[in-house]
Design a protein around this motif. Structure first.
Motif, PDB file in Angstrom:
ATOM      1  N   SER A 195      39.014   6.685 -15.222  1.00 19.70           N
ATOM      2  CA  SER A 195      39.272   8.070 -15.808  1.00 19.70           C
ATOM      3  C   SER A 195      38.946   7.943 -16.985  1.00 19.70           C
ATOM      4  O   SER A 195      40.261   7.449 -17.668  1.00 19.70           O
ATOM      5  N   LEU A 198      42.017  10.568 -17.905  1.00 20.20           N
ATOM      6  CA  LEU A 198      43.144  10.063 -17.667  1.00 20.20           C
ATOM      7  C   LEU A 198      43.989   8.914 -19.227  1.00 20.20           C
ATOM      8  O   LEU A 198      44.696   9.381 -19.412  1.00 20.20           O
ATOM      9  N   LYS A 278      46.263   8.813  -6.856  1.00 18.14           N
ATOM     10  CA  LYS A 278      46.224   9.098  -7.953  1.00 18.14           C
ATOM     11  C   LYS A 278      46.692   7.853  -8.571  1.00 18.14           C
ATOM     12  O   LYS A 278      46.080   7.559  -9.830  1.00 18.14           O
ATOM     13  N   ILE A 282      45.493   6.052 -12.233  1.00 15.91           N
ATOM     14  CA  ILE A 282      46.171   5.523 -13.482  1.00 15.91           C
ATOM     15  C   ILE A 282      45.853   4.028 -13.254  1.00 15.91           C
ATOM     16  O   ILE A 282      45.579   3.923 -14.604  1.00 15.91           O
ATOM     17  N   SER A 285      42.632   3.219 -15.007  1.00 11.65           N
ATOM     18  CA  SER A 285      42.635   3.853 -16.012  1.00 11.65           C
ATOM     19  C   SER A 285      43.155   3.148 -17.838  1.00 11.65           C
ATOM     20  O   SER A 285      42.629   3.223 -18.503  1.00 11.65           O
TER      21      SER A 285
END
Length: 397
Positions: A195, A198, A278, A282, A285
């Protein structure tokens, strides 16, 4: 098979062994095996986890240095519990006293020692290598090496999750060593989770623009993980390019790590992310994962990073080093902050433009290979050949 795992490291409070045990109790029955975890606890208890999986605890003292754990003390009681469970195959998950107890059990079931811990790397080498050679340390710890060699002859398999640990034990004279790398959760980790939004927010949290590089560190905040060294390495590398570091973890070294950070706005320590989706986002990313522990028996964080298309910066010893092979990352001289800084700059200056799809064995694949190896041990086959072929099929690609 009825597989009984004598698991001294198990605690209901969490941790890597608990995660592994939960996976084993889920996947084992799917493969047709009955899984029984025999663990120390406050009292005798049977916790059913399905028709072919359960946890059995027997009364044992609490471990004085960490009250979340217990330890097997009464060998007769342990032997009686094993006999009552009538295993077809017997595992033990600690190389300490419980392994010797299991070796002395008078039953006929074949047995395996699963090396969920590497005490020499976690303690002896980490403490004494600054002043002694590894060869000198090994000579000083000859009683423990003798203990491991005795176990190697008493067990049909000594299961290692990293090639470095297997090779080191075999070179030290430990018989019956086999390689069975652990697996990661299937379908969760992927470069597709990356992402940019993010990543941008995490860099902003570190006081840096989107053009900076983002490193992530994952693991317990404990001494053997060497997070203060990683903080120093990233601070040094940041003198040459803007780098943000986000550490995810919890543990008793939090105050020590924050002291090492010393208010550096580009390094943030966050609590562990328990939402797995999640966490996978993370991880995907980040530009790279950095790790400091040379005592890993596998290094799940590095395996998950590679499945996420994220390169790794890891020590050249221990299980983490396996995940840097084939251009998947870089290694540095274990224990050296400056070597880690140089490796960080070397990687970040030559990052691939696209995150490759990397094949990493699933947890299902790990247990399929492991239990097939146990079946071969029951047939009286040695670890050569069959176990090696099985393990080669599940190595990180």
């Amino acid at each position: 098979m009825r597989i009984v795992d004598v698991c001294a490291f198990y605690t209901p409070h969490g941790g890597g062994v608990k995660t592994y045990v939960e996976q084993k109790m889920r996947i084992g029955p799917e493969l047709g095996h009955e899984i029984i975890i025999l663990a120390p606890g406050d009292r005798h208890e049977v916790i059913e986890r399905g028709p072919m999986a359960r946890i059995v605890t027997i009364p044992a003292p609490r471990f004085p240095l960490d009250r979340k754990y217990w330890y097997f003390k009464d060998e007769d009681a342990l032997h009686a519990a094993i006999t009552a469970l009538a295993p077809d195959f017997l595992e033990v998950s600690s190389p300490w006293r419980s392994a010797s107890m299991v070796a002395r059990w008078p039953g006929d079931a074949p047995r395996a020692l699963v090396m969920h811990a590497d005490p020499l790397s976690a303690y002896a080498y980490r403490w004494f290598e600054p002043i002694m050679s590894r060869e000198a340390i090994d000579r000083s710890f000859e009683p423990f090496w003798k203990h491991l060699r005795e176990l190697g002859h008493q067990f049909e398999r000594v299961v290692c999750a990293s090639g470095e640990l297997r090779d080191r034990l075999a070179a030290g004279g430990v018989a019956h060593t086999v390689l069975h790398p652990m697996g990661i959760e299937a379908g969760l980790f992927s470069p597709k989770r990356r992402s940019p939004a993010l990543r941008r927010r995490l860099l902003e949290m570190c006081g840096l623009p989107e053009s900076a590089k983002l490193l992530i560190g994952v693991g317990r905040l404990s001494p053997e993980k060497r997070w203060p060294m990683i903080v120093d390495a990233v601070a040094a590398a940041s003198q040459s390019m803007p780098i943000g570091l986000v550490l995810l973890g919890a543990g008793n070294q939090k105050t020590r790590i924050l002291k090492q950070v010393a208010g550096n706005p580009h390094i943030k320590l966050l609590k562990a992310e328990k939402d797995r989706a999640k966490f996978a986002t993370i991880l995907a990313s980040a530009d790279a994962l950095i790790h400091g522990c040379e005592a890993e028996t596998f290094c799940m964080a590095a395996a998950e990073a590679r499945a996420s298309g994220v390169p790794v910066i890891v020590p050249d010893r221990g299980g983490a080093a396996d995940h840097a092979r084939g251009g998947a990352g870089v290694t540095y001289s274990a224990g050296s902050a400056m070597a880690a800084a140089r490796a960080t700059l070397r990687l970040l200056r030559n990052l691939p433009k696209a995150s490759p799809e990397v094949k990493v064995v699933s947890t299902q694949g790990h247990f399929e290979a492991l239990f097939a190896d146990y079946a071969s041990a029951r047939r009286g086959e040695g670890p050569e050949g069959t176990a090696r072929r099985l393990s080669e099929n599940v190595q990180v690609a």
